[in-house]
Design a protein around this motif. Structure first.
Motif, short mmCIF file in Angstrom:
data_model
loop_
_atom_site.label_atom_id
_atom_site.label_comp_id
_atom_site.label_asym_id
_atom_site.label_seq_id
_atom_site.Cartn_x
_atom_site.Cartn_y
_atom_site.Cartn_z
N GLU A 166 45.33 47.66 -41.31
CA GLU A 166 46.63 46.82 -41.71
C GLU A 166 46.10 45.50 -42.64
O GLU A 166 46.84 45.22 -43.61
CB GLU A 166 47.36 46.23 -40.26
CG GLU A 166 48.14 47.48 -39.64
CD GLU A 166 47.18 47.99 -38.58
OE1 GLU A 166 47.69 48.90 -38.18
OE2 GLU A 166 45.98 47.97 -38.51
N LYS A 171 48.97 43.63 -44.94
CA LYS A 171 49.87 43.33 -43.95
C LYS A 171 49.63 42.04 -43.25
O LYS A 171 48.60 41.71 -43.02
CB LYS A 171 50.30 44.57 -42.96
CG LYS A 171 50.87 45.67 -43.69
CD LYS A 171 51.05 46.96 -42.53
CE LYS A 171 51.83 47.94 -43.20
NZ LYS A 171 51.90 49.32 -42.26
N LYS A 172 50.58 41.38 -42.50
CA LYS A 172 50.43 40.27 -41.79
C LYS A 172 50.52 40.62 -40.37
O LYS A 172 51.43 41.42 -40.06
CB LYS A 172 51.56 39.14 -42.11
CG LYS A 172 51.30 38.88 -43.80
CD LYS A 172 50.07 37.72 -43.90
CE LYS A 172 49.71 37.55 -45.26
NZ LYS A 172 48.51 36.97 -45.76
N ALA A 214 51.47 44.09 -36.51
CA ALA A 214 51.73 44.05 -37.69
C ALA A 214 53.14 43.95 -38.04
O ALA A 214 53.90 44.41 -37.59
CB ALA A 214 51.16 45.13 -38.64
#
Length: 214
Positions: A166, A171-172, A214
């Motif tokens: 991720e 992605k965060k 995520a």
């Protein structure tokens, strides 16, 4: 090889009590129930052959918790093993009691979060940066789970995650934490920088469970 397809085609799961810790006989096996998980070598080997299967560890009785129930339960968290739960008329194993039920209730939400866990085996995926605690990294449906254990009297621990898919995809994450004796997850502090995620996690009874989504 014959029994597995028969059970699977009938919609049944196959769990074994594998006294011999051999990977080559587990192809058809869906999960493990280790009758000797109160012995360190048996518990460790079963955890390793069950890295991608559910593993249950037999618990003889509540006396096993003494004098330190936290260390007992944290061994199971660290290895991704579910300890056998107290139940009436359990055969030569743990029965309901005020002491045992309290220990299981304290750690219950952390084990519930481990459902569907699989070990993450990426190189240097997780590292404790500060303190004597130990941590493992599991993938679970929807994200990751990090049991932080054996922290002793430390009030917190810092750790770093690296090169998770991720992160590589940009992605965060959202970070949550829960401790023994708690029922609600809380937001936890972390910093996502480059290919790494740095976490500063408070500990209670030397332990915390971190959940990343995520």
């Amino acid at each position: 090889e014959k029994l597995g397809p028969l059970q699977h085609n009938a919609g049944q799961a196959l769990f074994v009590n594998n006294h011999l810790k051999r990977l080559d006989i587990l192809r058809q096996v869906d999960g493990l129930f280790d009758e000797h998980s109160d012995y360190g070598p048996s518990r460790n080997l079963t955890a390793f052959v069950g890295m991608f299967k559910p593993v249950i560890g037999w618990v003889q009785d509540a006396a096993k918790f003494k004098p330190d129930p936290d260390t007992f339960m944290q061994r199971y968290l660290y290895l991704g093993i579910f300890p056998m739960a107290p139940f009436p008329q359990n055969d030569h194993s743990i029965l309901p009691s005020a002491h045992g039920d309290k220990v299981y209730s304290d750690y219950g939400p952390m084990f519930t979060a481990m459902r569907g866990r699989k070990w993450v085996l990426s190189p240097q995926a997780i590292k404790i940066d500060q303190g004597n605690a130990k941590a493992n990294l599991f993938s679970v449906p929807g994200g990751y789970l990090i049991p932080i254990t054996f922290g002793g009297s430390a009030s917190g621990s810092t750790l770093t995650l690296r090169s998770l898919p991720e992160i590589l995809a940009g992605k965060k994450f959202r970070c949550e934490v829960i401790h023994p004796g708690e029922t609600d997850w809380k937001e936890c502090a972390f910093r996502q920088k480059g290919l790494a995620v740095n976490l500063k996690v408070p500990l209670n009874r030397g332990c915390a469970m971190v959940r990343l989504r995520a």
